[in-house]
Design a protein around this motif. Structure first.
Motif, PDB file in Angstrom:
ATOM      1  N   GLY A 198      -6.154   1.433   1.084  1.00 46.65           N
ATOM      2  CA  GLY A 198      -6.540   0.258   0.369  1.00 46.65           C
ATOM      3  C   GLY A 198      -7.796  -0.108   0.671  1.00 46.65           C
ATOM      4  O   GLY A 198      -8.582   0.544   1.373  1.00 46.65           O
ATOM      5  N   ASN A 199      -8.110  -1.570   0.519  1.00 45.69           N
ATOM      6  CA  ASN A 199      -9.535  -1.966   0.856  1.00 45.69           C
ATOM      7  C   ASN A 199      -9.516  -3.409   1.124  1.00 45.69           C
ATOM      8  O   ASN A 199     -10.533  -4.112   1.074  1.00 45.69           O
ATOM      9  N   ASP A 244      -1.309   2.537  11.055  1.00 44.18           N
ATOM     10  CA  ASP A 244      -0.845   3.789  11.196  1.00 44.18           C
ATOM     11  C   ASP A 244       0.012   4.255  12.251  1.00 44.18           C
ATOM     12  O   ASP A 244       1.151   4.821  12.386  1.00 44.18           O
ATOM     13  N   SER A 245      -0.812   4.317  13.442  1.00 40.67           N
ATOM     14  CA  SER A 245      -0.445   4.595  14.762  1.00 40.67           C
ATOM     15  C   SER A 245       0.743   3.914  15.335  1.00 40.67           C
ATOM     16  O   SER A 245       1.724   4.251  15.727  1.00 40.67           O
ATOM     17  N   GLU A 260       0.714  -1.411  -0.072  1.00 44.81           N
ATOM     18  CA  GLU A 260       0.020   0.126   0.052  1.00 44.81           C
ATOM     19  C   GLU A 260       0.860   1.395   0.040  1.00 44.81           C
ATOM     20  O   GLU A 260       0.587   2.182  -0.871  1.00 44.81           O
ATOM     21  N   ALA A 261       2.094   1.322   1.047  1.00 43.19           N
ATOM     22  CA  ALA A 261       2.946   2.412   0.837  1.00 43.19           C
ATOM     23  C   ALA A 261       3.579   2.888  -0.631  1.00 43.19           C
ATOM     24  O   ALA A 261       3.764   3.890  -0.773  1.00 43.19           O
ATOM     25  N   ILE A 262       3.921   1.698  -1.216  1.00 42.30           N
ATOM     26  CA  ILE A 262       4.505   1.717  -2.479  1.00 42.30           C
ATOM     27  C   ILE A 262       3.418   2.356  -3.264  1.00 42.30           C
ATOM     28  O   ILE A 262       3.745   3.162  -4.377  1.00 42.30           O
ATOM     29  N   LYS A 263       2.217   1.842  -3.509  1.00 43.30           N
ATOM     30  CA  LYS A 263       1.100   2.355  -4.342  1.00 43.30           C
ATOM     31  C   LYS A 263       0.811   3.986  -4.031  1.00 43.30           C
ATOM     32  O   LYS A 263       0.864   4.638  -4.919  1.00 43.30           O
ATOM     33  N   ILE A 264       0.664   4.320  -2.812  1.00 49.46           N
ATOM     34  CA  ILE A 264       0.426   5.722  -2.315  1.00 49.46           C
ATOM     35  C   ILE A 264       1.457   6.540  -2.861  1.00 49.46           C
ATOM     36  O   ILE A 264       1.326   7.577  -3.394  1.00 49.46           O
ATOM     37  N   HIS A 285     -12.991  -0.740   6.945  1.00 49.68           N
ATOM     38  CA  HIS A 285     -11.785  -0.031   7.518  1.00 49.68           C
ATOM     39  C   HIS A 285     -10.751   0.541   6.520  1.00 49.68           C
ATOM     40  O   HIS A 285     -10.131   1.349   6.906  1.00 49.68           O
ATOM     41  N   GLY A 286     -10.771  -0.131   5.254  1.00 48.52           N
ATOM     42  CA  GLY A 286      -9.850   0.386   4.360  1.00 48.52           C
ATOM     43  C   GLY A 286      -8.617  -0.493   4.292  1.00 48.52           C
ATOM     44  O   GLY A 286      -8.784  -1.851   4.462  1.00 48.52           O
ATOM     45  N   GLY A 287      -7.387   0.041   4.148  1.00 46.26           N
ATOM     46  CA  GLY A 287      -6.238  -0.830   4.079  1.00 46.26           C
ATOM     47  C   GLY A 287      -5.462  -1.091   5.096  1.00 46.26           C
ATOM     48  O   GLY A 287      -5.889  -0.766   6.413  1.00 46.26           O
ATOM     49  N   ILE A 288      -4.470  -1.763   5.402  1.00 49.71           N
ATOM     50  CA  ILE A 288      -3.701  -2.333   6.368  1.00 49.71           C
ATOM     51  C   ILE A 288      -2.835  -0.960   7.058  1.00 49.71           C
ATOM     52  O   ILE A 288      -2.997  -0.893   8.606  1.00 49.71           O
TER      53      ILE A 288
END
Length: 273
Positions: free
Chosen positions: A243-244, A257-258, A50-54, A249-252
């Protein structure tokens, strides 16, 4: 209503998996680490994806990016192996670092700077902090479980108090819903729970009362900042969720994130006390 039920059920499963994996760990029994390694290894892989996609210009994950996820898993596992041998802790990540730089030489059609940026951002933002959880775990699974409890209660307290009393915004340009009143609510919930945990663990005494309270304050602060950092990334990239993968809740990354800022802060704190 349907979305609320989905969100609640997926949240219960998410919490149950984490609690089960942590409580299963027995420091003296090597095989007990396997569920934890599998679950958080999946978090590393999904989070890096997900981080790479963002941070990618077109929010795409290319097949060549898979090598970076492999590197994240190598880092994650090398810290576990390095608990008993410094050789593993140094050799595997350093070998990957060298190979990752060299591999890019054989991808002439790919922008090398962008590729390196995606790779090392995902490693530092996701894989590195999740790898540090091993260093928290060896101090006792109760401490690591308490860290997650503090994170969850901080979110709960911030939401409840912020919804009822929130008037003064913290970072309106990044997260319009976060308020200073919510921050105080998160502190109250986590500190109260730290006092309760101190009482419940009085027989084993992994930490003294003042140490539990300090840990709660550190987790609450870092958790709020970690949430804001991911919000900044998503706002900059122009995406709503990372993500989904988790229904409702969305992505991982939206769930951990916290934790990505909490983890290094807790390791620093435990090393000092």
């Amino acid at each position: 209503m349907k979305n609320l039920i989905t969100r609640t059920l997926s949240g219960i499963v998410y919490v149950a998996l984490i609690v089960g994996a942590i409580l299963n760990v027995e420091i003296s029994v090597q095989v007990s680490f396997i569920p934890f390694a599998i679950l958080f290894g999946l978090f590393v892989a999904a989070g890096m994806y997900e981080a790479i996609k963002i941070v990618s210009p077109a929010h795409e994950f290319k097949p060549a990016d898979s090598i970076d996820i492999l590197g994240g898993l190598i880092l994650f596992l090398s810290v576990f192996l390095g608990l008993d041998s410094l050789t593993y802790l140094l050799t595997l990540p350093l070998a990957y670092f060298v190979l990752r730089l060299v591999i890019q030489l054989y991808a002439p059609k790919v922008n090398a700077i962008e590729a390196y940026q995606r790779s090392f951002f995902a490693l530092s933002y996701v894989a590195f902090p999740l790898s540090l959880l091993w260093l928290v775990l060896v101090n006792g699974n109760i401490i690591l479980l308490s860290v997650f409890i503090f994170i969850w209660l901080n979110d709960t307290g911030a939401f409840i108090v912020g919804s009822l009393l929130g008037k003064h915004k913290m970072f309106p340009r990044i997260s319009p819903k976060k308020s200073w009143e919510g921050l105080v609510g998160g502190f109250i919930f986590t500190i109260a729970s730290s006092v309760l945990i101190s009482h419940l663990t009085a027989d084993t005494q992994p930490l003294m009362l003042w140490q539990w309270i300090c840990l709660a304050v550190i987790v609450s602060t870092a958790a709020t900042l970690g949430d804001l950092v991911e919000s900044l990334l998503k706002r900059t990239a122009g995406v709503k969720d990372s993500g989904n993968i988790i229904p409702g809740h969305g992505g991982i990354l939206d769930r951990i994130d916290s934790l990505l800022l909490v983890s290094p802060c807790v390791v620093i704190y435990l090393s000092l006390i």
